[in-house]
Design a protein around this motif. Sequence first.
Motif, PDB file in Angstrom:
ATOM      1  N   ILE A  14       0.027  18.110  -1.104  1.00 41.87           N
ATOM      2  CA  ILE A  14      -0.257  17.418   0.147  1.00 41.87           C
ATOM      3  C   ILE A  14      -0.206  18.456   1.260  1.00 41.87           C
ATOM      4  O   ILE A  14       0.860  18.956   1.589  1.00 41.87           O
ATOM      5  CB  ILE A  14       0.780  16.315   0.409  1.00 41.87           C
ATOM      6  N   ASN A  69       0.825  -1.208   0.000  1.00 40.67           N
ATOM      7  CA  ASN A  69       0.000   0.000   0.000  1.00 40.67           C
ATOM      8  C   ASN A  69       0.861   1.260   0.000  1.00 40.67           C
ATOM      9  O   ASN A  69       0.667   2.167  -0.798  1.00 40.67           O
ATOM     10  CB  ASN A  69      -0.930  -0.011   1.215  1.00 40.67           C
ATOM     11  N   ASP A  70       1.830   1.314   0.895  1.00 41.97           N
ATOM     12  CA  ASP A  70       2.696   2.492   1.000  1.00 41.97           C
ATOM     13  C   ASP A  70       3.498   2.730  -0.268  1.00 41.97           C
ATOM     14  O   ASP A  70       3.657   3.861  -0.714  1.00 41.97           O
ATOM     15  CB  ASP A  70       3.677   2.307   2.161  1.00 41.97           C
ATOM     16  N   ASN A 103      -2.797  10.590   5.779  1.00 44.20           N
ATOM     17  CA  ASN A 103      -2.068   9.510   5.125  1.00 44.20           C
ATOM     18  C   ASN A 103      -1.283   8.676   6.123  1.00 44.20           C
ATOM     19  O   ASN A 103      -1.267   7.457   6.050  1.00 44.20           O
ATOM     20  CB  ASN A 103      -1.110  10.088   4.073  1.00 44.20           C
ATOM     21  N   ASN A 150      -0.733   8.619  -2.983  1.00 46.39           N
ATOM     22  CA  ASN A 150       0.362   9.541  -2.699  1.00 46.39           C
ATOM     23  C   ASN A 150       1.672   8.795  -2.471  1.00 46.39           C
ATOM     24  O   ASN A 150       2.611   9.338  -1.919  1.00 46.39           O
ATOM     25  CB  ASN A 150       0.026  10.402  -1.493  1.00 46.39           C
ATOM     26  N   GLY A 151       1.704   7.536  -2.871  1.00 44.65           N
ATOM     27  CA  GLY A 151       2.930   6.759  -2.728  1.00 44.65           C
ATOM     28  C   GLY A 151       3.915   7.092  -3.835  1.00 44.65           C
ATOM     29  O   GLY A 151       3.576   7.763  -4.810  1.00 44.65           O
ATOM     30  N   ASN A 170       2.029  14.584  -6.132  1.00 42.48           N
ATOM     31  CA  ASN A 170       2.050  14.805  -4.677  1.00 42.48           C
ATOM     32  C   ASN A 170       2.448  16.215  -4.283  1.00 42.48           C
ATOM     33  O   ASN A 170       2.956  16.420  -3.188  1.00 42.48           O
ATOM     34  CB  ASN A 170       3.026  13.846  -3.997  1.00 42.48           C
ATOM     35  N   ILE A 218      11.105   4.153   2.303  1.00 41.63           N
ATOM     36  CA  ILE A 218       9.922   3.486   2.874  1.00 41.63           C
ATOM     37  C   ILE A 218      10.254   2.036   3.213  1.00 41.63           C
ATOM     38  O   ILE A 218       9.910   1.536   4.289  1.00 41.63           O
ATOM     39  CB  ILE A 218       8.738   3.550   1.875  1.00 41.63           C
ATOM     40  N   SER A 276      -6.489  14.526  -5.528  1.00 45.60           N
ATOM     41  CA  SER A 276      -5.896  13.412  -4.773  1.00 45.60           C
ATOM     42  C   SER A 276      -4.446  13.715  -4.395  1.00 45.60           C
ATOM     43  O   SER A 276      -3.567  12.880  -4.567  1.00 45.60           O
ATOM     44  CB  SER A 276      -5.904  12.097  -5.523  1.00 45.60           C
ATOM     45  N   VAL A 282      -3.485   5.517   6.003  1.00 45.60           N
ATOM     46  CA  VAL A 282      -2.977   4.796   4.845  1.00 45.60           C
ATOM     47  C   VAL A 282      -1.783   3.955   5.281  1.00 45.60           C
ATOM     48  O   VAL A 282      -1.677   2.784   4.980  1.00 45.60           O
ATOM     49  CB  VAL A 282      -2.591   5.762   3.707  1.00 45.60           C
ATOM     50  N   SER A 283      -0.885   4.594   6.043  1.00 48.75           N
ATOM     51  CA  SER A 283       0.273   3.846   6.547  1.00 48.75           C
ATOM     52  C   SER A 283       0.014   3.253   7.928  1.00 48.75           C
ATOM     53  O   SER A 283       0.867   2.539   8.454  1.00 48.75           O
ATOM     54  CB  SER A 283       1.495   4.761   6.606  1.00 48.75           C
TER      55      SER A 283
END
Lengths: 412, 305
Positions: free
Chosen positions: B257, A370-371, B265, A377-378, B254, A407, B249, B269-270
């Motif tokens: 943001i 996912n990350d 996020n 936004n990855g 990016n 990451i 988005s 998300v993380s």
Amino acid sequence: MIKRLLAATGIATLCLMSAASAADKVEMWVRTGIGEAFKKTVEAYNSSHENQVSMTEVPFSELVQKYATAIAGGQAPDALSMDLIYNPAFAAAGQLEDLTDWAKSLPYFSALSPSHVKLGTYQDRIYGLPLSVETSVFAWNKDLYKKAGLDPEKAPTTWDEITANAEKIRALGDDNYGFYFSGGGCGGCMIFTFTPLVWGAGADILSADSKTATLDTPEMRKAVDIYRNMVKKDLVPAGAASDNGANFLTFTSGKIGQQSLGAFAIGSLVTEHPDINFGVTLIPGATGGTSSFAGGDNFVITKGTPKMAAVKEFLEYIYSEDGQKMMAKYGSLPTRGDIAGKVLEGLDPRLQVGIEAISVAKTPYTLQFNDLINSANGPWASFTNAAIFGEDVDGAFSNAQSEMQSIIDSGQ
Amino acid sequence: MTGSGSKTLSPQRKRRRRSGWRGLVYIAPAMALVILFFVMPVIFTGWMSLHNWPLMGGTRWIGLKNYVRMLHDARFLSALQFTAYYTIVVTIAIFAVAFPLAIFVEKQRRFVSAYRTIIFLPVVVGLATASLLWVWLANVDSGFVGPALKALGLVDKSPNLLATFDSAFLTIIIMVVWKIAGFTMIILLTGLQAIPADLTEAARIDGAGRWQRFRYLTLPLMRKTIALALIISVTGSILAFDQFYIMTSGGPQNRMISVVYYIFNQSFVSFNLGYGAALSIALLAILVVLSIVQLWLLRVGEERP
């Protein structure tokens, strides 16, 4: 009199109780973008069984965090169609029901898609079973080929050919375009349709142990060049630059000459857009070869759900020949190898290409999928947008390479 | 002497103490709400920020490590930078539009309440709804702006407004101004209407011109109103999230943001809830400091300078 009344109410209560316990309602979440296959199977199941499945569609980019927050908040559904790459992470967190004993008692257990079962297995226990299989393939619109003076039955085999064909289709003018992809930071779309260019050529974006990012390879540079070139020549609609996946199936508009898409889309095209006359073939690599992304979903059960029996009954229905046939009709390739031939019999022959793709397909294995890849936004999502549409290709490569590595390192 | 003094003071003190208690009772419901829905969550967030707190699985005490990590987090720093840039641009834009509008609708003229209503209408649209509306307006193929420009012959090809940073940022700024300016206008309008007409009259008799009256009379008398509007606008801009999440988005590559987006996020998300909590505390501190600075700059609370 009173006795009779008591007896009557007693019987009525009993009836109500048995009705309540006999018909369980299973809450299930699925992600958007898997096409009609699962929806139709649920409808068929509900109309033929007493237990009911209530399905909720969740946007594919948000399913993981929604499920994780729902678990944390105690509001999780009984079962979930989970993108199989997330299966290890949720199993490791101890949030899924252990299915090992039941799964092994299924007579066809050994025939279930092995890569799905592998990703559903964590420390020798099974937490997920295959629900849907899909591979990415290359599709072209035969009608537009004909109009542009191309041979509609001849599948392109190189990207030079695809680019040349795209130019001819664009020359038809108006809003006919030669090629399409969701390039607006849709990591999931691009790993599905774009990395096969690199894989086919023999390179990869992660090292074999998933501990090193290997983004900057000559093969990736070549693949980026191919897409950049088509964008520069105006062969791709301008909307592609900001499409975050919402318009992934633009091919269905009939104005797109060629696009890489998935087996689910073949099912949707065949059943819902029969007017579109298209062919499918394997996605060519950037410098030769072919490849595909083998994806799909595992069926997982939230730990502690009180409706285990009903959920199992539903899953057994999916694995039955009827269920498999229903799934396949709408583009989900059979998950049971032993009856695959029988299931695909009489269905659209183009689905066969999706099966062929399995032999050349790859699935990246990383707990940080996912990350790294799927998050809007990855680094992968922004890399594909920056490298293909941006001004500074070298900068896009070096930024994404270092961000992916950082990451990976922070997750060790 | 002291005895008689205390005798005369004591009833007064008693009364004051009693009224103090009564006051407490009056504000108790409000206090309870603030404690329940603000103070306690903040304390809990602070507690979370000292842990490695994943969304699923066990938590682990790590002290101030989340705060140390923040200082070296390039993505957080760029989110801060972008948020600052956005806040400055959008605040200036909102005031540049809202102030003239406020002056325009302050005077009694025909249809003035119709004007006020029309200008205020976008405010009652939700921000998420407005964002979705503008996503459609800016759509390259089926939207309004691009195809309209093409139909007017101003461009050869309908531009994809949301594909590059500059045009996407401009689109968002225009959307936010359209959405928010009406609200700022209403606040400024109340300030304008609170200025006594005889003061303006007197200044006019003294021979002050239009600009002089605005600069030396209107502006100083509206200091408190401006401070309120400014703090609301700055705070709202620093907490911006919906428009970037929905419209771009996170923007081309990016680059859009905002801080709240980054916190979202990190948390969802993380799944680093602990780090997200630490970032939230940092953002809270930044907001408090900024509000104090703004109040001090505009010297609210003091009487005349």
